[in-house]
Design a protein around this motif. Structure first.
Motif, short mmCIF file in Angstrom:
data_model
loop_
_atom_site.label_atom_id
_atom_site.label_comp_id
_atom_site.label_asym_id
_atom_site.label_seq_id
_atom_site.Cartn_x
_atom_site.Cartn_y
_atom_site.Cartn_z
N UNK A 94 1.38 -18.29 11.99
CA UNK A 94 2.76 -17.24 12.11
C UNK A 94 2.79 -17.20 10.53
N UNK A 95 2.58 -18.24 9.65
CA UNK A 95 2.91 -18.08 7.99
C UNK A 95 1.95 -16.96 7.46
N UNK A 96 0.85 -17.27 8.24
CA UNK A 96 -0.61 -16.39 7.38
C UNK A 96 -0.41 -14.90 7.87
N UNK A 97 -0.08 -14.59 9.13
CA UNK A 97 0.23 -13.49 9.84
C UNK A 97 1.41 -12.89 9.26
N UNK A 98 2.45 -13.36 8.71
CA UNK A 98 3.61 -12.92 8.11
C UNK A 98 3.37 -12.57 6.69
N UNK A 99 2.69 -13.50 5.77
CA UNK A 99 2.45 -13.11 4.63
C UNK A 99 1.47 -11.96 4.42
N UNK A 100 0.56 -11.73 5.38
CA UNK A 100 -0.35 -10.83 5.55
C UNK A 100 0.54 -9.38 5.58
N UNK A 101 1.25 -9.30 6.42
CA UNK A 101 2.19 -8.14 6.42
C UNK A 101 2.98 -7.94 5.38
N UNK A 102 3.68 -9.06 4.70
CA UNK A 102 4.44 -8.83 3.75
C UNK A 102 3.70 -8.38 2.41
N UNK A 103 2.49 -8.97 2.29
CA UNK A 103 2.01 -8.38 1.00
C UNK A 103 1.55 -7.02 1.26
N UNK A 104 1.30 -6.69 2.14
CA UNK A 104 0.58 -5.17 2.51
C UNK A 104 1.94 -4.37 2.25
N UNK A 105 3.03 -4.64 2.92
CA UNK A 105 4.15 -3.64 2.41
C UNK A 105 4.71 -3.98 1.21
N UNK A 106 4.40 -4.98 0.62
CA UNK A 106 4.94 -5.07 -0.75
C UNK A 106 4.06 -4.45 -1.66
N UNK A 107 2.83 -4.28 -1.50
CA UNK A 107 1.69 -3.45 -2.55
C UNK A 107 2.30 -2.04 -2.28
N UNK A 108 2.68 -1.54 -1.01
CA UNK A 108 2.87 -0.22 -0.79
C UNK A 108 4.29 -0.04 -1.52
N UNK A 109 5.44 -0.95 -1.53
CA UNK A 109 6.62 -0.74 -2.03
C UNK A 109 6.55 -0.72 -3.63
N UNK A 110 5.78 -1.68 -4.01
CA UNK A 110 5.33 -1.62 -5.58
C UNK A 110 4.89 -0.48 -6.17
N UNK A 111 3.94 0.12 -5.46
CA UNK A 111 3.32 1.28 -5.69
C UNK A 111 4.36 2.45 -5.72
N UNK A 112 5.31 2.51 -4.57
CA UNK A 112 6.20 3.60 -4.72
C UNK A 112 7.24 3.42 -5.82
N UNK A 113 7.88 2.16 -6.16
CA UNK A 113 8.55 1.76 -7.08
C UNK A 113 8.15 2.40 -8.54
#
Length: 157
Positions: A94-113
């Motif tokens: 679950x931790x790897x699955x969650x981290x994978x989603x978190x980092x993908x969404x984070x990269x998109x959010x960081x680009x937007x910001x």
């Protein structure tokens, strides 16, 4: 007209339980789809990098945007792999699955910001956003095609 609805269920359907049959992946991706995926990945990445090369920004800003691209690509492939592993019954924590989603969404959010606060023309911001999105989608498609092809090639032996 008087319609009446009935909730009557026959005894035969009550006793039968549907069995979940595992899905078999036996369709090899076509060469056209494989080449389109790789082409989209290279077009997206190269366009993004050419845009960075020609951009009138400081080197640290260029490094930020380049790192976001690499981070996003790796994260998207990681999400695709963990989702597919789960679908095929391969254990994924679950931790790897969650981290994978978190980092993908984070990269998109960081680009937007980054683009929101960048001193760029609106067309340049759109260019970076679209080439980034194309690259992420293509990375997922390339990973899927690679995995499907290997799985089918191994099962044919």
């Amino acid at each position: 007209m008087d319609y009446q609805f009935s909730n009557v269920v026959s005894a035969d359907t009550k006793d039968k339980k549907e069995k979940k049959v595992p899905k078999v992946y036996d369709q090899k991706p076509t060469p056209a789809f494989i080449s389109a995926s790789w082409s989209a990945l290279f077009i997206g990445m190269i366009s993004y990098c050419i845009g960075l090369w020609n951009a009138d920004m400081m080197l640290n800003e260029k490094g930020y945007y380049f790192t976001i691209l690499l981070f996003g690509l790796f994260s998207a492939v990681s999400v695709q792999k963990s989702v597919r592993d789960r679908l095929e019954g391969i254990p994924v924590t679950e931790i790897y699955y969650g981290i994978s989603w978190f980092t993908t969404l984070s990269s998109i959010l960081l680009l937007i910001i980054g683009l929101w606060n960048a001193d760029l023309e609106l067309s340049e911001k759109g260019f970076y956003g679209m080439s980034f999105t194309l690259s992420l989608f293509a990375a997922i498609a390339v990973q899927k095609n690679t995995r499907d092809k290997k799985y089918i090639d191994d099962s044919d032996k």
